[in-house]
Enzyme design. Structure first.
Site: not given
Ligand SMILES: Cc1cc2nc3c(=O)[nH]c(=O)nc-3n(C[C@H](O)[C@H](O)[C@H](O)COP(=O)(O)OP(=O)(O)OC[C@H]3O[C@@H](n4cnc5c(N)ncnc54)[C@H](O)[C@@H]3O)c2cc1C
Length: 312
Positions: A181, A299, A229
């Site tokens: 992560r 996380e 998580s």
């Molecule tokens: C129901 C559910 C299930 C999930 N299951 C998993 C799983 O199985 N595995 C897993 O790894 N995660 C999981 N997650 C967590 C999440 O989906 C991941 O961490 C995902 O990668 C976050 O992406 P996001 O676009 O929503 O980022 P955000 O939540 O918007 O941001 C997270 C981080 O990424 C940065 N960020 C966002 N977009 C960009 C970009 N374009 N460029 C650079 N930095 C950026 C933000 O600044 C922040 O630091 C889950 C979440 C939910 C709600």
């Protein structure tokens, strides 16, 4: 606030129609919690991001990059600074870039990428159907599940450094030094596009894998408002198992509750505040430490909280 007026006015002048003020961040996160951000830029092009980079270089406001908000807990008082979300040019998927390669914009939702590639008979990204983030967020977080992670499928990524006056950067996957992560992406580098490796299969095979991932998620994870998580898994263990073993399923602070279905998912029930979730995170961390000596590390990313993140 004079400083806000200056950088906000400058952004509005440079990017008409892409800048809003006092936007509730709750609407941009899966927790549906969090107060307003002073300035929100919905950047639709590389030119827009370069303009944001120039304004950041000149005025130095705090910057928050938001993807699908699926790993964020935003404080009730919001975020004093500028938040950037991607749209427009960053929503495209190119399935025919080269044999065994697909490209997707940083704003593309991972489940959409999973379904589109599966439908095309391009295998390898099916696991993304269960992760409700964006391509950019997946690169930042090295998102993974079902035995796969972004590090294994990413070939290269393009970004704009909002802390480097809007300079464009390109990374081969190895440059990003992925860990659990984690990536080495700079704090203010926003991923605009990513290239993934896929392999040929039939659409039926890929779609069966997608369906299996969806089935597994429905069976094992709760719905509702959460951000997946909350804590990282310690080496060779699972945070969910540890929280469950400490008897904390169902623990509640205000309207935030440790999910009875998956102990590492904390639900925000109707009426919850970000502070409820934050205090639940803090309380679970404290109780687990007292019971086991294990110091769980969040996380989830905390935005706009003054206290130390998830501190005991
Ligand atoms: C129901 C559910 C299930 C999930 N299951 C998993 C799983 O199985 N595995 C897993 O790894 N995660 C999981 N997650 C967590 C999440 O989906 C991941 O961490 C995902 O990668 C976050 O992406 P996001 O676009 O929503 O980022 P955000 O939540 O918007 O941001 C997270 C981080 O990424 C940065 N960020 C966002 N977009 C960009 C970009 N374009 N460029 C650079 N930095 C950026 C933000 O600044 C922040 O630091 C889950 C979440 C939910 C709600």
């Amino acid at each position: 606030m004079a400083a806000t007026q200056t950088f906000a006015a400058e952004l509005e002048r440079l990017l008409p129609g892409e800048v809003e003020r006092d936007v509730p961040l709750a609407s941009l996160t899966t927790y549906h919690l969090g107060g307003p951000v002073e300035v929100l830029v919905r950047a639709r092009s590389l030119d827009a991001l370069e303009a944001v980079g120039r304004v950041v270089a000149e005025h130095g406001p705090p910057v928050l990059i938001v993807g699908r908000g699926s790993n964020l807990l935003v404080a009730d008082q919001g975020f004093a600074g500028v938040a950037v979300v991607l749209g427009g040019d960053f929503e495209d998927i190119d399935l025919a870039v080269a044999p065994g390669r697909v490209r997707a914009g940083g704003a593309v939702p991972l489940p959409v990428l999973a379904r589109r590639t599966a439908h095309d008979g391009s295998s390898g990204l099916e696991f993304y159907v269960g992760i409700p983030g964006s391509v950019g967020g997946a690169v930042r977080m090295n998102a993974g599940g079902h035995g796969r992670e972004t590090a294994e499928v990413l070939v290269r990524a393009w970004a704009v450094d909002l802390g480097g006056a809007g300079r464009a950067v390109e990374y081969e996957a190895a440059d990003l030094r992925f860990g659990y992560r984690h990536s080495a992406l700079g704090a203010l580098e926003i991923v605009t596009r990513a290239e993934f490796a896929v392999s040929p299969a039939t659409a039926d095979q890929c779609e069966a894998t997608v369906a299996e991932v969806v089935r597994w998620r429905r069976e094992h994870q709760p719905g509702g408002a959460n951000a997946g998580s909350v804590f990282r898994n310690p080496p060779d263990d699972s945070a969910g198992r540890i929280i469950d073993a400490a008897g904390l399923k169902g623990l509640r602070v205000g309207a935030a509750v440790v999910s009875p279905k998956h102990a590492n998912f904390f639900q925000a029930e109707p009426g919850a505040t970000a502070d409820d979730v934050f205090r639940l995170v803090t309380e679970v961390r404290r109780r687990v430490h007292d019971a086991t000596g294990i110091d769980l590390q969040p996380e989830l990313k905390f935005v706009g909280f003054e206290q130390e993140k998830g501190s005991r």
